[in-house]
Design a protein around this motif. Sequence first.
Motif, PDB file in Angstrom:
ATOM      1  N   LEU A 284       0.965  -1.240   0.108  1.00  0.00           N
ATOM      2  CA  LEU A 284      -0.171  -0.059   0.026  1.00  0.00           C
ATOM      3  C   LEU A 284       1.028   0.995  -0.024  1.00  0.00           C
ATOM      4  O   LEU A 284       1.986   1.260   0.571  1.00  0.00           O
ATOM      5  CB  LEU A 284      -1.007   0.121   1.196  1.00  0.00           C
ATOM      6  CG  LEU A 284      -1.741  -1.276   1.349  1.00  0.00           C
ATOM      7  CD1 LEU A 284      -2.527  -1.224   2.724  1.00  0.00           C
ATOM      8  CD2 LEU A 284      -3.014  -0.751   0.307  1.00  0.00           C
ATOM      9  N   PRO A 285       0.752   2.360  -0.695  1.00  0.00           N
ATOM     10  CA  PRO A 285       1.266   3.585  -0.736  1.00  0.00           C
ATOM     11  C   PRO A 285       1.657   4.076   0.593  1.00  0.00           C
ATOM     12  O   PRO A 285       0.432   4.088   1.475  1.00  0.00           O
ATOM     13  CB  PRO A 285       0.474   4.483  -1.566  1.00  0.00           C
ATOM     14  CG  PRO A 285      -0.326   3.569  -2.519  1.00  0.00           C
ATOM     15  CD  PRO A 285      -0.640   2.291  -1.464  1.00  0.00           C
ATOM     16  N   THR A 286       2.610   4.380   1.063  1.00  0.00           N
ATOM     17  CA  THR A 286       3.065   4.767   2.506  1.00  0.00           C
ATOM     18  C   THR A 286       4.196   5.918   2.525  1.00  0.00           C
ATOM     19  O   THR A 286       4.988   5.637   1.894  1.00  0.00           O
ATOM     20  CB  THR A 286       3.542   3.564   3.439  1.00  0.00           C
ATOM     21  OG1 THR A 286       2.397   2.475   3.111  1.00  0.00           O
ATOM     22  CG2 THR A 286       3.623   3.815   4.832  1.00  0.00           C
ATOM     23  N   PHE A 287       3.939   6.972   3.282  1.00  0.00           N
ATOM     24  CA  PHE A 287       4.806   7.777   3.255  1.00  0.00           C
ATOM     25  C   PHE A 287       5.319   8.385   4.561  1.00  0.00           C
ATOM     26  O   PHE A 287       4.354   8.008   5.646  1.00  0.00           O
ATOM     27  CB  PHE A 287       4.125   9.169   2.782  1.00  0.00           C
ATOM     28  CG  PHE A 287       3.743   8.776   1.183  1.00  0.00           C
ATOM     29  CD1 PHE A 287       4.823   8.774   0.194  1.00  0.00           C
ATOM     30  CD2 PHE A 287       2.482   8.443   0.859  1.00  0.00           C
ATOM     31  CE1 PHE A 287       4.134   8.574  -1.222  1.00  0.00           C
ATOM     32  CE2 PHE A 287       2.177   8.082  -0.261  1.00  0.00           C
ATOM     33  CZ  PHE A 287       2.955   8.262  -1.401  1.00  0.00           C
ATOM     34  N   LEU A 288       6.460   8.987   5.189  1.00  0.00           N
ATOM     35  CA  LEU A 288       6.820   9.114   6.158  1.00  0.00           C
ATOM     36  C   LEU A 288       6.508  10.674   6.726  1.00  0.00           C
ATOM     37  O   LEU A 288       6.771  11.318   6.107  1.00  0.00           O
ATOM     38  CB  LEU A 288       8.402   8.954   6.239  1.00  0.00           C
ATOM     39  CG  LEU A 288       9.129   9.381   7.714  1.00  0.00           C
ATOM     40  CD1 LEU A 288       8.687   8.264   8.622  1.00  0.00           C
ATOM     41  CD2 LEU A 288      10.627   9.352   7.527  1.00  0.00           C
ATOM     42  N   ASN A 289       5.726  10.647   7.568  1.00  0.00           N
ATOM     43  CA  ASN A 289       5.121  11.980   8.324  1.00  0.00           C
ATOM     44  C   ASN A 289       4.691  12.947   7.314  1.00  0.00           C
ATOM     45  O   ASN A 289       4.374  13.965   7.721  1.00  0.00           O
ATOM     46  CB  ASN A 289       6.606  12.768   8.952  1.00  0.00           C
ATOM     47  CG  ASN A 289       7.307  12.062  10.020  1.00  0.00           C
ATOM     48  OD1 ASN A 289       6.775  11.457  11.061  1.00  0.00           O
ATOM     49  ND2 ASN A 289       8.718  11.906   9.937  1.00  0.00           N
ATOM     50  N   THR A 290       3.987  12.509   6.560  1.00  0.00           N
ATOM     51  CA  THR A 290       3.145  13.248   5.740  1.00  0.00           C
ATOM     52  C   THR A 290       2.109  12.272   4.802  1.00  0.00           C
ATOM     53  O   THR A 290       2.453  11.291   4.644  1.00  0.00           O
ATOM     54  CB  THR A 290       3.851  14.028   4.608  1.00  0.00           C
ATOM     55  OG1 THR A 290       2.943  14.582   3.903  1.00  0.00           O
ATOM     56  CG2 THR A 290       4.907  13.226   3.815  1.00  0.00           C
ATOM     57  N   PRO A 291       0.929  12.660   4.875  1.00  0.00           N
ATOM     58  CA  PRO A 291      -0.124  11.867   3.990  1.00  0.00           C
ATOM     59  C   PRO A 291       0.323  12.001   2.381  1.00  0.00           C
ATOM     60  O   PRO A 291      -0.252  11.190   1.642  1.00  0.00           O
ATOM     61  CB  PRO A 291      -1.337  12.169   4.253  1.00  0.00           C
ATOM     62  CG  PRO A 291      -1.207  13.566   4.748  1.00  0.00           C
ATOM     63  CD  PRO A 291       0.253  13.895   5.394  1.00  0.00           C
ATOM     64  N   ALA A 292       1.060  12.877   2.068  1.00  0.00           N
ATOM     65  CA  ALA A 292       1.643  13.374   0.658  1.00  0.00           C
ATOM     66  C   ALA A 292       0.229  13.497  -0.237  1.00  0.00           C
ATOM     67  O   ALA A 292      -0.538  14.188   0.318  1.00  0.00           O
ATOM     68  CB  ALA A 292       2.345  12.006   0.080  1.00  0.00           C
TER      69      ALA A 292
END
Length: 384
Positions: A284-292
Amino acid sequence: MRRERATPRPDWAQKVESHGLAFHRTAHPEHLPRPYWDESVQYVFDMDEVLALEETVEELHRMCLQVVEHVVTTGRYHVLGIPEWVAPLIEESWRRRDPHLYGRFDLRYDGTGPAKLLEYNADTPTALVESSIAQWYWLQEVYPGDDQWNSIHERLVDRWKQIAGGLPGPAHFAWTNGDETGEEVMTIAYMQETAQEAGLQGTAIAMEDIGWDSRRERFVDLDENEITTLCKLYPWEWIVAEPFSRSIPHAPTTWIEPIWKMVLSNKALLVLLWELFPGHPNLLPTFLNTPANLTSYVQKPLLGREGASMRIVLPDGAEQRTEGDYGREGFVFQEFCPLPDFDGQHPVLGAWVVHDESAGLGIRETAGLVTDDTSSFIPHRIAL
């Protein structure tokens, strides 16, 4: 994959307790009407389905090992919030190929589309006794003609046999006195049992009872015996935050799981997986410290446990939060992919890996969006 109702064995509680699941009462909130072990329902799979899931699990595991190599090679420990002084220990452990034992992938799967990785419990995975032993005896008694995705016990014993030859002597098996439910004690006792079956003798010890002999520069137990191998059900992020952790580089102790597993027991792993394998059907799309660019997502603390300190933003804009004190190290934002609905319940597949091979399955389900300590464990079988 389908969910079926069944009649529980009249003496099911006594039987699962005799198989080591003694904590099924204490590890589950008392006010819940539903027990932790619930054999009034079951999940049924086809063999081809399980074989395909096994391949998925082993591919995910290989990808995770590539992430460790990537972090060690590039030095991107900051992404995972790992202290600078720990980074060389991880690199040395990885380069030595310090032996690893087991882990559990949590997957979203509905029986049709590809399984999606929710997280990887690679350092201190629980739900082991119920996955390996309790549901196997349930199958033998209730559905002796069917099969089960479950070779966990045999693979653990075989892996201990592989590891034992490189160890200098007996092992210590540690839990924490902070465990009030008995789950960790029974889990580590089961780990010790599998090691002993493989010929590796062991001694049980609480983490709080481990001492440091400054003269010999060795970790010791209460009898001043050196701890040459420590199999612990105690997370590395807790260990490195304690004063005695600064002695780790000076002692020749073999740790199981090894310290390089800190890379995999951190939810920033999900960020790095998506970065290295963008668009992979099992991620699943996953980002660090931001929902992007995510409009619906699950915000998870890097080092959270049991579904605590999470925030879910639903497609309609509504939010749900869980209580907890995690999140000081940061958060990941993972695309919200609702768990499948089976009769109003939402299962998560806990797919086990022993060494580098798929080993079995344990299923927990809950009526809510988050699989936490209110969930129930449901046995499964493969229809033959």
